[in-house]
Design an enzyme around this catalytic site. Structure first.
Site, PDB file in Angstrom:
ATOM      1  CE1 TYR A 105      -3.701   2.523   0.901  1.00  0.00           C
ATOM      2  CE2 TYR A 105      -2.174   3.312   2.573  1.00  0.00           C
ATOM      3  CZ  TYR A 105      -3.332   3.481   1.834  1.00  0.00           C
ATOM      4  OH  TYR A 105      -4.102   4.590   2.024  1.00  0.00           O
ATOM      5  CG  ASN A 159       4.595   0.275   2.299  1.00  0.00           C
ATOM      6  OD1 ASN A 159       5.022   1.422   2.364  1.00  0.00           O
ATOM      7  ND2 ASN A 159       3.294   0.008   2.319  1.00  0.00           N
ATOM      8  CB  SER A 182       2.417  -5.060   2.913  1.00  0.00           C
ATOM      9  OG  SER A 182       1.083  -4.941   3.351  1.00  0.00           O
ATOM     10  CB  SER A 200       2.215  -5.980   7.968  1.00  0.00           C
ATOM     11  OG  SER A 200       3.271  -5.935   7.044  1.00  0.00           O
ATOM     12  N   GLY A 201       0.818  -7.039   5.113  1.00  0.00           N
ATOM     13  CA  GLY A 201       0.828  -8.191   4.231  1.00  0.00           C
ATOM     14  C   GLY A 201       2.263  -8.619   3.999  1.00  0.00           C
TER      15      GLY A 201
END
Length: 359
Positions: free
Chosen positions: A134, A206, A236, A274-275
């Site tokens: 993102y 990120n 993420s 978070s991914g």
């Protein structure tokens, strides 16, 4: 403006032996390309990163494995990677709202470049791997600036040489540990059975909060607390790990798991928002397309009981790639909230931390 130094240039004593480029492109034939979109007047700071594992125009899959530490994100095609242990085509990384456009562009590129695969009477399909993080703090993500042609441009810009870092491609609008970050890469060489194998990592960083940041055991985030942007993690990290070692899909999934240890060295606990999604691939032992393969496929693979040096190489390469993404970051202005400064890390202060302790 000269490029910012990489982490090793600052005297940071990372362990292990990197490849000649200290980049994912130390894997022979693997190429990386970027399309970077920046227009402050339009609040645009985004882009697309492309990784093409093989140089051939002929369709040829790569063995792969996937692991998710925290699933608040997207990486397309991974259901098939987990079932089949391979995938065909490029890997794309962009922002959260650009996944569809990047997928469409990569699919079009595959149809045009893998002509033998998509021509004829048999039914062929394209399933590129597309991942995201993102960038809505530094980019008007709802404007959906990323278009299919930007994915194609990133693929056409690919190179097997040195890899740009920081605010390039999909990493353009990314923040890690409250510092401007983005794209980072590193590699390691490991010996098993009398042969040398290379492991390379590329990250789109990120993630993380400033107080968490640790670099090679030093509490850098607490020593450099100024300019924090967030009180809760909302980012993420995507990591693509590549190797020239002949590994099975199962062994590559195990490699992908070790990515979590590499990012954990930087201090992140893998936050709920978070991914943290990882892909590992091997360019060794080319896998023929299923419809062109014989009934019995014979291949070599590394004995998994001897794989520990590759696990360590993966952890070390990911750890350094994240720091390279951070030290390459350049100051940017936020769009949400508007008008704040996302600072780049002070590389001089960072170097002093390690010089002081070394002295």
């Amino acid at each position: 403006m000269p490029p910012r130094p990489r982490a090793r240039d600052l005297g940071l004593p990372f362990p292990g032996t990197p490849g000649p480029l200290n980049a994912i492109t130390d894997i022979a034939g693997l190429a990386v390309g970027f399309c970077t979109l920046t227009d402050p007047a339009r609040k645009m700071r985004t882009g697309v990163t492309a990784i093409l594992p093989r140089p051939e125009r002929e369709a040829m899959p790569v063995w792969a494995g996937q692991y998710t530490l925290n699933g608040n994100g997207e990486m397309t095609g991974t259901h098939w990677v987990n079932d089949a242990g391979y995938f065909l085509g490029p890997v794309m990384i962009t922002n959260t709202h650009g996944v569809g456009a990047a997928h469409s562009g990569a699919t079009r590129w595959m149809i045009e470049h893998y002509c033998d695969h998509f021509a004829g009477a048999h039914h062929a399909w394209a399933m590129p791997v597309v991942a995201e993080t993102y960038d809505g703090v530094l980019n008007d993500i709802n404007a959906m600036f990323v278009r299919p042609e930007h994915a194609v441009a990133a693929l056409e810009a690919r190179s097997t040489g040195p890899v740009a870092e920081g605010s390039v491609g999909g990493g353009n609008g990314m923040i890690a540990y409250d510092f401007k970050a983005g794209t980072g890469t590193s590699s390691r060489v490991a010996a098993i059975g009398g042969q040398s194998w290379t492991v390379g990592a590329l990250v789109q960083a990120n993630h993380g909060l400033r107080p968490w940041l640790s670099i090679l055991g030093r509490p850098v985030g607490r020593l450099m607390p100024e300019g924090c942007l967030r009180e809760q993690e909302a980012g993420s990290i995507i990591v693509v790990l590549a190797t020239d070692a002949p590994l099975s899909g199962l062994a590559l999934r195990q490699m992908a798991k070790r990515v979590a240890l590499g990012i954990g060295r930087g201090g992140t606990p893998g936050g709920n928002n978070s991914g943290d999604i990882f892909l590992a691939l091997s360019t060794a032992e080319p896998r023929p397309m299923p419809d062109a393969a014989p009934a019995l496929i014979t291949r070599q693979e590394l004995n998994i009981h001897l794989i520990d040096p590759l696990y360590l190489a993966a952890v070390e390469a990911v750890e350094e790639a994240v720091v390279n993404a951070i030290v390459a970051g350049e100051e940017a202005v936020t769009v949400k909230p508007e008008g704040r400064i996302c600072h780049a890390i002070d590389t001089g202060r960072l170097a002093e931390i390690f010089a002081r302790e070394a002295g």
